[in-house]
Design an enzyme around this catalytic site. Structure first.
Site, mmCIF file in Angstrom:
data_model
loop_
_atom_site.group_PDB
_atom_site.id
_atom_site.type_symbol
_atom_site.label_atom_id
_atom_site.label_comp_id
_atom_site.label_asym_id
_atom_site.label_seq_id
_atom_site.Cartn_x
_atom_site.Cartn_y
_atom_site.Cartn_z
ATOM 1 N N SER A 42 0.812 -1.224 0.000
ATOM 2 C CA SER A 42 0.000 0.000 0.000
ATOM 3 C C SER A 42 0.845 1.273 0.000
ATOM 4 O O SER A 42 0.300 2.371 -0.134
ATOM 5 C CB SER A 42 -0.925 0.027 1.225
ATOM 6 O OG SER A 42 -1.649 -1.169 1.338
ATOM 7 N N HIS B 40 3.268 3.867 8.019
ATOM 8 C CA HIS B 40 2.273 3.907 9.095
ATOM 9 C C HIS B 40 2.814 4.652 10.304
ATOM 10 O O HIS B 40 3.986 4.507 10.660
ATOM 11 C CB HIS B 40 1.914 2.482 9.532
ATOM 12 C CG HIS B 40 1.214 1.693 8.467
ATOM 13 N ND1 HIS B 40 -0.071 1.968 8.071
ATOM 14 C CD2 HIS B 40 1.626 0.642 7.717
ATOM 15 C CE1 HIS B 40 -0.438 1.112 7.120
ATOM 16 N NE2 HIS B 40 0.580 0.294 6.877
ATOM 17 N N VAL C 17 20.358 -17.936 -2.826
ATOM 18 C CA VAL C 17 21.147 -18.755 -1.893
ATOM 19 C C VAL C 17 20.546 -20.152 -1.816
ATOM 20 O O VAL C 17 19.338 -20.314 -1.602
ATOM 21 C CB VAL C 17 21.185 -18.083 -0.501
ATOM 22 C CG1 VAL C 17 21.771 -19.014 0.542
ATOM 23 C CG2 VAL C 17 21.974 -16.791 -0.578
ATOM 24 N N ARG D 78 2.020 -11.022 1.756
ATOM 25 C CA ARG D 78 2.559 -10.667 3.070
ATOM 26 C C ARG D 78 3.264 -11.892 3.661
ATOM 27 O O ARG D 78 2.736 -12.993 3.577
ATOM 28 C CB ARG D 78 1.447 -10.245 4.023
ATOM 29 C CG ARG D 78 0.548 -9.117 3.515
ATOM 30 C CD ARG D 78 -0.673 -9.031 4.406
ATOM 31 N NE ARG D 78 -1.628 -8.007 4.029
ATOM 32 C CZ ARG D 78 -2.649 -8.193 3.193
ATOM 33 N NH1 ARG D 78 -2.830 -9.365 2.588
ATOM 34 N NH2 ARG D 78 -3.490 -7.221 2.940
ATOM 35 N N ILE E 2 8.490 -10.314 8.360
ATOM 36 C CA ILE E 2 8.398 -8.852 8.178
ATOM 37 C C ILE E 2 7.212 -8.549 7.252
ATOM 38 O O ILE E 2 7.380 -8.211 6.073
ATOM 39 C CB ILE E 2 9.725 -8.262 7.630
ATOM 40 C CG1 ILE E 2 10.932 -8.775 8.417
ATOM 41 C CG2 ILE E 2 9.657 -6.740 7.632
ATOM 42 C CD1 ILE E 2 11.103 -8.219 9.805
ATOM 43 N N CYS F 63 3.041 9.529 -21.289
ATOM 44 C CA CYS F 63 2.079 9.677 -20.177
ATOM 45 C C CYS F 63 2.737 10.354 -18.981
ATOM 46 O O CYS F 63 2.162 11.232 -18.354
ATOM 47 C CB CYS F 63 1.562 8.318 -19.712
ATOM 48 S SG CYS F 63 0.764 7.347 -20.983
ATOM 49 N N CYS G 163 -1.225 4.582 -20.253
ATOM 50 C CA CYS G 163 -1.107 3.539 -21.293
ATOM 51 C C CYS G 163 -0.278 2.350 -20.813
ATOM 52 O O CYS G 163 -0.126 1.375 -21.536
ATOM 53 C CB CYS G 163 -0.588 4.112 -22.607
ATOM 54 S SG CYS G 163 1.203 4.116 -22.802
HETATM 55 C C1 FAD Z 1 -0.570 -6.383 0.363
HETATM 56 C C2 FAD Z 1 0.500 -5.768 1.210
HETATM 57 C C3 FAD Z 1 0.341 -4.483 1.730
HETATM 58 C C4 FAD Z 1 1.319 -3.915 2.534
HETATM 59 N N1 FAD Z 1 1.216 -2.609 2.912
HETATM 60 C C5 FAD Z 1 2.190 -2.042 3.660
HETATM 61 C C6 FAD Z 1 2.151 -0.671 3.996
HETATM 62 O O1 FAD Z 1 1.307 0.085 3.519
HETATM 63 N N2 FAD Z 1 3.080 -0.192 4.846
HETATM 64 C C7 FAD Z 1 4.053 -0.977 5.369
HETATM 65 O O2 FAD Z 1 4.818 -0.506 6.186
HETATM 66 N N3 FAD Z 1 4.170 -2.276 5.000
HETATM 67 C C8 FAD Z 1 3.280 -2.803 4.142
HETATM 68 N N4 FAD Z 1 3.382 -4.100 3.742
HETATM 69 C C9 FAD Z 1 4.516 -4.881 4.210
HETATM 70 C C10 FAD Z 1 5.785 -4.581 3.427
HETATM 71 O O3 FAD Z 1 5.530 -4.553 2.053
HETATM 72 C C11 FAD Z 1 6.766 -5.686 3.763
HETATM 73 O O4 FAD Z 1 6.885 -5.790 5.154
HETATM 74 C C12 FAD Z 1 8.151 -5.411 3.206
HETATM 75 O O5 FAD Z 1 8.098 -5.101 1.836
HETATM 76 C C13 FAD Z 1 8.997 -6.652 3.431
HETATM 77 O O6 FAD Z 1 10.248 -6.424 2.873
HETATM 78 P P1 FAD Z 1 11.317 -7.582 2.896
HETATM 79 O O7 FAD Z 1 12.556 -6.988 2.331
HETATM 80 O O8 FAD Z 1 11.370 -8.182 4.246
HETATM 81 O O9 FAD Z 1 10.720 -8.694 1.950
HETATM 82 P P2 FAD Z 1 10.663 -8.727 0.316
HETATM 83 O O10 FAD Z 1 10.382 -7.389 -0.247
HETATM 84 O O11 FAD Z 1 9.761 -9.826 -0.007
HETATM 85 O O12 FAD Z 1 12.154 -9.071 -0.041
HETATM 86 C C14 FAD Z 1 12.730 -10.328 0.199
HETATM 87 C C15 FAD Z 1 13.766 -10.554 -0.874
HETATM 88 O O13 FAD Z 1 14.476 -11.748 -0.607
HETATM 89 C C16 FAD Z 1 14.768 -12.371 -1.842
HETATM 90 N N5 FAD Z 1 15.054 -13.795 -1.589
HETATM 91 C C17 FAD Z 1 14.195 -14.764 -1.188
HETATM 92 N N6 FAD Z 1 14.838 -15.948 -1.077
HETATM 93 C C18 FAD Z 1 16.130 -15.712 -1.413
HETATM 94 C C19 FAD Z 1 17.282 -16.535 -1.516
HETATM 95 N N7 FAD Z 1 17.249 -17.859 -1.256
HETATM 96 N N8 FAD Z 1 18.455 -15.972 -1.906
HETATM 97 C C20 FAD Z 1 18.521 -14.644 -2.212
HETATM 98 N N9 FAD Z 1 17.449 -13.832 -2.135
HETATM 99 C C21 FAD Z 1 16.279 -14.344 -1.741
HETATM 100 C C22 FAD Z 1 13.499 -12.146 -2.650
HETATM 101 O O14 FAD Z 1 13.724 -12.298 -4.023
HETATM 102 C C23 FAD Z 1 13.139 -10.727 -2.250
HETATM 103 O O15 FAD Z 1 13.683 -9.782 -3.133
HETATM 104 C C24 FAD Z 1 2.456 -4.672 2.885
HETATM 105 C C25 FAD Z 1 2.633 -5.938 2.337
HETATM 106 C C26 FAD Z 1 1.696 -6.455 1.467
HETATM 107 C C27 FAD Z 1 1.962 -7.760 0.804
#
Ligand code: FAD
Length: 472
Positions: free
Chosen positions: A45, A49, A172, A309, A331, A397, A432
């Protein structure tokens, strides 16, 4: 040998790399996809927050409030679009008013400033398009919106500028512990480090299990969205929430920093990561959103998408160190808001386990990019006179120029796909949706990468755009 290997470059991995790159550490980031911000970080989103939603006393609450305080300054320094637009949580009856009271108390206990409950008249004055059936709202002026993928990219770029190494397309596959170090292997390379950080998002349980005993499971939970054209972008000024329920924060209506209106998400446990979209999901989102903001014109929809999520049964972030292996797992939301505080917390864990070295003498945390369409006419003319590439529009655009795309190619983490160009400069984000500019971007990518246009990808591995006799 590295000091720290970070697995995953979503917002969590990028924020950890950013924080750790302030110290004299050798850092390697391994990301399995061909770009950063390819997991939850690109489909959410986009709300920073304020922090009234997470339960008191949780890590989530503490890091949300701290992270959202850090975000504004980081976004300013790193030139990431960020707007403190405020949020309202609507109550439609007396029992929901009780929920607002509870959220207010929780927010105050979590340390959120400036929260208050407003009555119908003030709400209507603030947000005239909100339903007249709403009787009151919790008002959080410190809630903000940002560009999640640019936030992630900017943090990762800054870490790279400060000496961290990033390897894309490097999933990994195995992690082994020897006496005093970890050996982390991808399909083709192995690396050693004193610390390994698991920031693998929806794969964090799989990555944890490569290194340690099984402890938790990620429960992927899909959320789907409408992204509406800029003609709907000023329907509301603040982020308009419903009262949270068992399925989370519910369907919201919010402006985006790019001038669109975002509506969603729903919440559905999918078992495995599933970012396909469904008619049922969109029917639900439309009906819930129309209760909050009845005038939304869904015919202005320009794109639908879904994110996943990375929830766990614990209902809190799992951030802990064990013998040099650090999980930053579970997370889910508010992970985008909390990210810089997660970075600080991981640095603290390393400090407690082994002590951090001194801070880097010349930490560079300035980033600036040219956004042609935001310049006034005089500045545009001056820029074009200096460099005609800024006078050639590629995306009509969004008014994105050839010069801006070239600048992205010259940045520390250059794009290699059409969508990676979109995330960096906005080409293809308009009405577009890349119909006009994608072929031009494809030609620019092929020329820059020195490869055939047939090998250019739209997005992830295998998403070829052109086919010639079935040979890529
Ligand atoms: C529908 C939705 C709405 C949300 N809205 C909000 C919001 O408004 N505000 C807010 O604060 N949070 C929000 N969140 C939560 C937020 O998006 C996430 O908490 C955050 O993006 C998590 O980041 P991350 O880096 O932990 O995970 P990710 O962004 O998923 O990154 C993990 C990375 O690890 C990589 N990876 C996985 N396995 C391996 C491997 N074996 N080797 C190497 N790389 C690997 C993946 O490719 C990926 O790039 C929302 C989430 C969702 C799904």
């Amino acid at each position: 040998m590295y000091d720290v290997i970070i697995i995953g470059c979503g917002i969590t991995g990028a924020a950890i790399a950013y924080e750790l790159s302030k110290y004299n550490l050798r850092i390697l980031i391994l990301e399995k996809e061909n770009d950063v911000a390819m997991g939850s970080t690109r489909a959410n989103s986009a709300i920073i927050h304020a922090g009234f939603d997470p339960e008191e006393g949780t890590l989530m609450a503490r890091l949300n409030v701290r992270g959202s305080r850090l975000a504004e300054e980081i976004c300013r320094e790193l030139d990431v679009p960020y707007v403190r637009n405020g949020a309202v949580v609507l109550a439609f009856d007396e029992s929901e008013r009780q929920s607002l009271e509870k959220l207010l108390r929780r927010g105050i206990n979590n340390g959120v400033a400036n929260l208050r409950i407003i009555e119908r008249d003030e709400l209507r004055a603030m947000e005239p398009e909100v339903s007249g059936d709403a009787i009151a709202a919790l008002y959080a002026p410190d809630s903000a919106i940002c560009s999640p993928w640019e936030y992630c990219l900017a943090l990762a770029e800054t870490a790279v500028r400060n000496g961290a190494e990033l390897k894309l397309s490097s999933g990994v596959k195995s992690i082994q512990k020897t006496a005093d170090q970890w050996c982390v292997s991808t399909e083709s390379e192995s690396f050693t480090a004193r610390f390994v950080v698991n920031a693998a998002g929806s794969q964090a349980d799989v990555v944890h299990d490569l290194a340690l005993e099984h402890e938790f499971e990620i429960l992927p939970t899909r959320g789907q969205y409408y992204l509406l054209d800029k003609s709907e972008g000023s329907r509301v000024r603040s982020t308009v929430f419903r009262c949270p329920g068992v399925n989370g924060k519910g369907v919201l209506v919010a402006p985006t920093v790019h001038g669109n209106l975002i509506v969603g998400p729903d919440s559905e446990l999918t078992g495995t990561v599933d970012v396909s979209t469904t008619k049922e999901g969109f029917d639900y989102i439309r009906s819930r959103a129309a209760e909050s903001v009845p005038g939304i014109s869904f015919s202005a929809n320009i794109r639908n998408f879904a994110g996943s999520r990375a929830r766990t049964a614990k209902g809190d972030f799992i951030i802990a160190e064990n013998g040099g292996f650090i999980d930053a797992a579970g997370i889910c939301s508010p992970g985008l808001s909390a990210a810089p505080a997660v970075g600080e917390y991981v640095a603290e864990l390393i400090e407690n386990a082994a002590g951090l070295p001194g801070k880097r003498e010349h930490f560079t945390n300035k980033r600036k990019r040219i956004r042609f369409r935001e310049l006034d006419d005089e500045a545009k003319a001056e820029l074009i006179a200096k460099d005609p590439a800024y006078g050639r529009i590629v995306c009509r655009c969004e008014m994105i120029t050839e010069g801006e795309i070239r600048d992205a190619f010259d940045a520390p983490i250059p794009p290699t796909t059409i969508d990676a160009v979109k995330r960096r400069v906005g080409a293809g984000m308009g009405r577009c949706q890349g119909g006009f500019c994608s072929p031009l971007v494809l030609e620019m990518l092929a020329a820059r990468l020195g490869v055939s246009r047939y090998s250019i990808l739209k997005d992830s591995e295998g998403s070829f755009v052109l086919k010639k006799n079935n040979v890529h």
